[in-house]
Design a protein around this motif. Sequence first.
Motif, PDB file in Angstrom:
ATOM      1  N   VAL A  14       0.781  -1.235   0.000  1.00 53.66           N
ATOM      2  CA  VAL A  14       0.000   0.000   0.000  1.00 53.66           C
ATOM      3  C   VAL A  14       0.816   1.290   0.000  1.00 53.66           C
ATOM      4  N   HIS A  51       4.326   2.190  -1.232  1.00 55.05           N
ATOM      5  CA  HIS A  51       4.949   2.604  -2.498  1.00 55.05           C
ATOM      6  C   HIS A  51       4.995   1.485  -3.527  1.00 55.05           C
ATOM      7  N   ASN A  68       6.348  -1.314  -3.000  1.00 55.96           N
ATOM      8  CA  ASN A  68       7.653  -1.978  -2.827  1.00 55.96           C
ATOM      9  C   ASN A  68       7.500  -3.499  -2.778  1.00 55.96           C
ATOM     10  N   GLY A  99       4.399  -4.874   3.276  1.00 55.70           N
ATOM     11  CA  GLY A  99       5.327  -3.967   3.949  1.00 55.70           C
ATOM     12  C   GLY A  99       5.178  -4.160   5.456  1.00 55.70           C
ATOM     13  N   ASP A 104      10.698   4.378   2.005  1.00 53.05           N
ATOM     14  CA  ASP A 104       9.853   4.647   3.172  1.00 53.05           C
ATOM     15  C   ASP A 104       9.719   6.157   3.342  1.00 53.05           C
TER      16      ASP A 104
HETATM   17  C1  LIG Z   1       2.523   4.257   8.613  1.00 56.92           C
HETATM   18  C2  LIG Z   1       3.800   3.510   8.310  1.00 56.92           C
HETATM   19  C3  LIG Z   1       4.399   2.748   9.313  1.00 56.92           C
HETATM   20  C4  LIG Z   1       5.599   2.068   9.044  1.00 56.92           C
HETATM   21  N1  LIG Z   1       6.181   1.328  10.047  1.00 56.92           N
HETATM   22  C5  LIG Z   1       7.368   0.708   9.817  1.00 56.92           C
HETATM   23  C6  LIG Z   1       8.000  -0.045  10.852  1.00 56.92           C
HETATM   24  O1  LIG Z   1       7.505  -0.193  11.956  1.00 56.92           O
HETATM   25  N2  LIG Z   1       9.196  -0.602  10.562  1.00 56.92           N
HETATM   26  C7  LIG Z   1       9.801  -0.493   9.331  1.00 56.92           C
HETATM   27  O2  LIG Z   1      10.903  -1.013   9.162  1.00 56.92           O
HETATM   28  N3  LIG Z   1       9.207   0.188   8.329  1.00 56.92           N
HETATM   29  C8  LIG Z   1       8.006   0.786   8.538  1.00 56.92           C
HETATM   30  N4  LIG Z   1       7.387   1.467   7.507  1.00 56.92           N
HETATM   31  C9  LIG Z   1       8.006   1.467   6.157  1.00 56.92           C
HETATM   32  C10 LIG Z   1       7.413   0.386   5.243  1.00 56.92           C
HETATM   33  O3  LIG Z   1       7.464  -0.895   5.828  1.00 56.92           O
HETATM   34  C11 LIG Z   1       8.163   0.317   3.900  1.00 56.92           C
HETATM   35  O4  LIG Z   1       8.107   1.541   3.257  1.00 56.92           O
HETATM   36  C12 LIG Z   1       7.631  -0.796   3.017  1.00 56.92           C
HETATM   37  O5  LIG Z   1       8.548  -1.030   1.967  1.00 56.92           O
HETATM   38  C13 LIG Z   1       6.271  -0.465   2.429  1.00 56.92           C
HETATM   39  O6  LIG Z   1       5.878  -1.509   1.595  1.00 56.92           O
HETATM   40  P1  LIG Z   1       4.773  -1.318   0.441  1.00 56.92           P
HETATM   41  O7  LIG Z   1       5.218  -0.197  -0.453  1.00 56.92           O
HETATM   42  O8  LIG Z   1       4.760  -2.648  -0.249  1.00 56.92           O
HETATM   43  O9  LIG Z   1       3.472  -1.062   1.156  1.00 56.92           O
HETATM   44  C14 LIG Z   1       6.185   2.137   7.752  1.00 56.92           C
HETATM   45  C15 LIG Z   1       5.557   2.904   6.749  1.00 56.92           C
HETATM   46  C16 LIG Z   1       4.377   3.580   7.025  1.00 56.92           C
HETATM   47  C17 LIG Z   1       3.719   4.395   5.928  1.00 56.92           C
END
Ligand SMILES: Cc1cc2nc3c(=O)[nH]c(=O)nc-3n(C[C@H](O)[C@H](O)[C@H](O)COP(=O)(O)O)c2cc1C
Length: 162
Positions: free
Chosen positions: A10, A12, A14, A52, A119
């Motif tokens: 949701v 990016h 990733n 993520g 992130d």
């Molecule tokens: C609200 C929010 C909370 C997050 N919490 C964490 C976290 O606790 N630990 C971490 O390593 N990354 C955290 N992240 C970064 C995401 O895990 C990372 O950007 C991931 O690659 C997103 O995957 P996606 O693009 O597939 O959704 C967070 C990002 C957001 C937006």
Amino acid sequence: MKALIIYISVHHGNTERVAKIMANILDADLLQVKQVDASMLEQYDLIGFGSGIFFGRHHKSLLDFVDKLPMLRDKKTFIFSTSGLRKMRFIHNFDKPLKEKLQRKRFDIIGKFSCRGFDTSWAAMIVGGINRDRPNVKDLKKAEDFTKKILGTPYLFPDLGS
Ligand SMILES: Cc1cc2nc3c(=O)[nH]c(=O)nc-3n(C[C@H](O)[C@H](O)[C@H](O)COP(=O)(O)O)c2cc1C
């Protein structure tokens, strides 16, 4: 061997990039968690779960989905994620919640994969976002190698043993 990858990506996209590579290698069906019904899982030999990391765990919708599953005794599974920060024992052990839920449903976890992802959460935005351009080529190659290893796991093909 029939494989399914269930994911949610949701922030990016990733994790979706990783999921697509894995699905390609496994010739797996690739579905977002909202597209999957629990009754579909029985037909697969191998199921991957990925998202993520949010607040120290996989995405809530993935965890909730696993909670609602029936017992799937000894179904082979692997888990994967992208995250802003690397895993750290005790303080950022983000595989644990999903792993424990799957084990409660009697899944047999045969592998775990994680790499960094771009992130821009509020904490990361203090420094203008972290892990720009990740997952990168190196991360995706590692995901590919991991998946090939999974594919080579002998007990995925129990009928072929001598
Ligand atoms: C609200 C929010 C909370 C997050 N919490 C964490 C976290 O606790 N630990 C971490 O390593 N990354 C955290 N992240 C970064 C995401 O895990 C990372 O950007 C991931 O690659 C997103 O995957 P996606 O693009 O597939 O959704 C967070 C990002 C957001 C937006």
